[in-house]
Design an enzyme around this catalytic site. Structure first.
Site: not given
Ligand code: ADP
Ligand code: ASP
Ligand code: MG
Length: 815
Positions: A613, A664, A682, A797
């Site tokens: 993103l 994953g 983050k 992912g």
């Protein structure tokens, strides 16, 4: 009449000589030919080293003589029928004996004069021309041989003798007027002084021999046959994308060859220029390709820059001091002393203040020049009016050449900024008064990078080559390589970006390929690679010194994140999905950002937050355009979101966490996700990118996990503890259900304070409907006051993370 010259590679062995003879026979059907030949490839070098060895009492010169002998005898045997060999072989042996006698003399005397050196070097062309002439006789009865020493007359400046054109032209014309052979073979490079002593025309001088003949005989054309398809836009051995130049003016060709385009010996142009005889450079091994046509024609349609050339082994000498200002004659004295020492000045610049003058010469002349200059300015030096000269060695000159350059502004700026972007330091600059060339002096280690990046900028329709050094080829890394592989053609055609993977490494193995690793078979290449070693990896990336190098970190490894500094300092960009560096101490984060700016090397980490993103890029653009972030609210863990979206009364917390791992969505160590550390990192990165200074321990993190689970030291114990504490997790779930809310792991920043933790999210909240592994971020800023700026989408992912890394790489390509 045509003059053909065949270079060392063209006559390297019997097989090549057969090609030469084919070309000669074919051409001689139409025209009378003079064929000038070089020594067999490398033979002049061998002779030079044999002479040097003999003179320094090293007996191994005998081995070299044996090697030379074998080379010529083998060639002869392969070209001449056995029945006719014996007298020719004896002749070659006699020549070799003579050579050996001369070398024995050097050995005994321990001495080698320039005059003797010329005699020794002449054997290369004497042998080659004899063998080639004999081989030609086999098929062409109307062919002959003439020794150039009898026609080309020079002064006795041994090593690079100057031609006496008056005598030479007359001798050549007289000889050919009386000779009616269809083909005459002649040795290149060698000549003799008026008193009959052997001289040479300088290394590479066979081209010149041919030009002298062409000029004297008013030839139709001078053909230089070599091992490349003409004169290229840059040396094709160094710049793979270089292209042959179809047509070029004498002046341009002279300028390129003077600045190192070895394909043509610089003095070659002089004798033919006056007569307007075209030179064609052709490839013996691809005779059908057009080659380069050199004449006096200049077309305004030609590209602005015609070629880029370079000279290695340069030293820069700077003479500086107040005593130089306004004192006429300082430069004259400087050049006089260099000329007295026979030192060739290749490059000159003088600052307009006249305070200093800077000259470029060959490394081999540097010591001699330094001594001579300091001697000549001794008085001024003792009076402190001039400083002793400063010598810098191991530099290189790069020149851009083109007749049309004078009609265009901004070329030097473009040249310097192209080099600057690749961290190539320019030591000195000169522009010829003709404005036909701009030359710069740079460090020798940057030559390849500089030539390639300039070539890319001036000749390749702005195609930019990106050279990737990839560490980490797990789930994400594998996807990343696959994506590059699938997208390469598109990027080349549409974005003019050529992405190449130069190095790959996992924790066990690493592999390098300067020409780019095949992305189809990279797994096999890596398996067959050498043992992985981080330091070697870095050293190799540095040594290769390729333009637009990018280090791509696709690991989660702390020690890998410590290498960024090294890369950035080499102007190697860093792209990383590894969060450790950007969430380490603030000072380290800041240092990396500063290094990136200082060394002009992008440092991009879009995938540190929200995988693919565009979150960090958005913050950057907000800040750059003058906005200010006040508040951030976010769900940033795709893994935790997946876990809490799937955890209900029908399954166990343990099973859901396991499943997230299998798919994953978690880090290899799931504790990093479940403890909230990953989310804290983050939000910290977002806060820093928003312009605030903060460290990780300032972020409140109240964990929903039992302390015992977080204290486990391996995955097995960790999962066991999840089973053990099943009721704890069930209780959290039940509480959410009773409050009619959903569980979301939320990161917040407001009023300078940050926190992460599990929250009960009510139905009307934008986070309530967050699906699967999605992430969401709300930015409240000066401009987004009531309605926050919202970014939402898959935040974990392998494929989306890989595409985020890819996007960072493309960002660099688009700069
Ligand atoms: P020969 O032995 O045929 O005289 P040289 O080795 O003297 O050949 O010159 C040919 C070589 O010049 C090429 O193989 C190439 O490596 C080198 N070279 C350097 N610059 C250029 C250039 N701009 N174009 C073509 N060749 C170049
Ligand atoms: N054989 C000589 C040299 O190697 C001359 C030439 O090849 O042009 O320098
Ligand atoms: Mg040559």
């Amino acid at each position: 009449m045509k003059i053909l010259k065949f270079g060392g590679t063209s006559v390297a062995n019997a097989e090549n000589i057969k090609r030469v003879l084919e070309i000669v026979n074919q051409k001689s059907e139409q025209d009378q030919l003079v064929v000038v030949v070089s020594a067999l490839s490398k033979v002049t070098d061998l002779l030079q080293s044999a002479a040097a060895k003999a003179a320094s009492n090293d007996e191994s010169y005998k081995d070299i003589v044996a090697e030379i002998e074998k080379k010529h005898l083998d060639t002869l045997k392969a070209l001449i029928p056995v029945s006719e060999q014996s007298s020719l072989l004896s002749h070659v042996k006699r020549i070799i004996n003579h050579l050996e006698t001369l070398l024995d003399g050097c050995f005994l005397l321990g001495e080698l004069s320039n005059r003797t050196a010329d005699t020794i070097l002449s054997f290369g062309e004497l042998l080659s021309s004899y063998i080639i002439a004999e081989a030609l006789k086999q098929t062409n009865k109307n062919s002959g041989y003439k020794d150039s020493r009898e026609l080309i007359k020079t002064n006795n400046h041994f090593g690079k003798a100057a031609v006496n054109f008056e005598v030479t032209n007359q001798l050549i014309r007289e000889y050919f007027a009386a000779n009616d052979s269809q083909v005459v073979i002649m040795p290149g490079f060698i000549a003799s002084s008026l008193d009959g002593i052997i001289t040479t025309l300088g290394r590479g001088g066979s081209d010149y021999s041919a030009a002298i003949l062409a000029g004297a005989l008013d030839a139709k054309v001078l053909e230089i046959w070599t091992d490349v398809n003409g004169m290229y836009t840059a040396n094709p051995k160094i710049v793979k994308q270089a292209q042959p130049i179809a047509t070029i003016s004498y002046q341009e060709a002279m300028e390129l060859s003077h600045f190192g385009a070895k394909v043509l010996y610089p003095p070659t142009i002089q004798p033919v220029l006056r007569k307007n005889i075209p030179i064609v450079i052709k490839n013996t091994f691809e005779p059908e390709s057009a080659g380069t046509y050199i004449s006096n024609q200049v077309s305004s349609k030609d590209t602005i820059v015609k070629g880029i050339s370079h000279i290695d082994n340069i030293s820069l000498i700077t003479l500086e001091g107040p005593g130089m200002i306004g004192v006429s004659g300082s430069s004259k004295r400087l050049f006089e002393v260099l000329s007295n020492e026979s030192i060739n000045v290749i490059f000159i610049t003088q600052a307009s203040s006249e305070h200093s003058i800077c000259i470029g010469i060959l490394n081999s002349d540097a010591e001699n020049a330094e001594q001579a200059i300091n001697g000549a300015f001794e008085v001024e030096i003792t009076q402190n009016k001039v400083d002793p000269c400063v010598v810098e060695k191991n530099l290189c000159i790069i020149a851009l050449v083109g007749e049309n350059m004078k009609n265009h502004q901004g070329l030097s700026g473009r040249m310097f900024s192209t080099l600057g972007k690749n961290n190539v330091n320019i030591r000195a600059i000169a522009q010829g008064a003709s404005e036909r060339n701009i030359s710069v002096v740079i460090n020798e280690r940057d030559v390849k990078k500089a030539l390639n990046t300039l070539h890319e900028n001036f000749f390749e329709e702005n195609t930019k080559q990106l050279n990737l050094f990839v560490m980490g080829v797990g789930n994400v890394g594998e996807k990343f390589i696959e994506q590059i592989h699938n997208q390469r053609k598109f990027l080349k055609e549409n974005l003019k970006i050529n992405v190449r993977v130069i190095a790959l490494s996992n924790s066990r193995k690493m592999v390098f390929d300067e020409d780019g690793i095949s992305l189809k078979e990279w797994q096999a290449a890596l398996e067959n690679g050498e043992t992985a070693n981080k330091d070697t990896f870095i050293a190799r990336a540095k040594d290769l010194n390729l333009r637009n190098s990018i280090f791509v970190d696709i690991t989660a490894n702390a020690s890998v994140s410590e290498t960024y500094e090294e890369f950035l300092k080499q102007s190697i960009a860093v792209v990383t999905c590894n969060k450790i560096a950007c969430s380490s101490e603030y000072d380290n984060y800041k240092k990396l950002k500063n290094l990136s700016r200082q060394f002009n090397a992008p440092f991009l980490f879009e995938t540190n937050v929200g995988a693919g993103l565009p979150i960090i890029d958005t913050v950057k653009n907000l800040i750059a355009s003058g906005d200010k972030v006040h508040k951030i609210q976010a769900v940033l863990s795709g893994s935790l979101n997946f876990i809490f979206n799937n955890f209900d009364e029908n399954n166990s917390f343990h099973d859901v966490v396991k499943e997230a791992g299998v798919q994953g969505f978690t880090e290899p160590d799931p504790k990093i996700d479940l403890s909230g550390i990953d989310v804290a990192r983050k939000i910290l990165i977002l806060i820093r990118e928003s312009g605030y200074e903060m460290d990780i321990d300032a972020i409140a993190n109240e964990s929903f996990m039992p302390a015992e689970s977080l204290a486990t030291t391996n995955n097995e114990d960790f999962f066991a503890s999840l089973t053990k504490h099943a009721p704890h997790f069930k209780a959290i779930y039940d509480e959410a259900l009773s409050k009619d809310s959903r569980l979301k792991y939320v990161a917040q920043f407001e009023n300078g304070k940050a926190s992460v933790g599990l929250q009960f999210i009510p139905k009307d909240h934008p986070f309530y409907n967050l699906e699967g592994k999605d992430n969401i971020v709300l930015f409240y800023t000066d401009r987004y006051v009531d309605q926050p700026l919202l970014i939402k989408g898959a935040g974990a992912g392998a494929a989306v993370t890989a595409s985020g890394i890819f996007a960072d790489v493309i960002r660099i390509g688009n700069v």
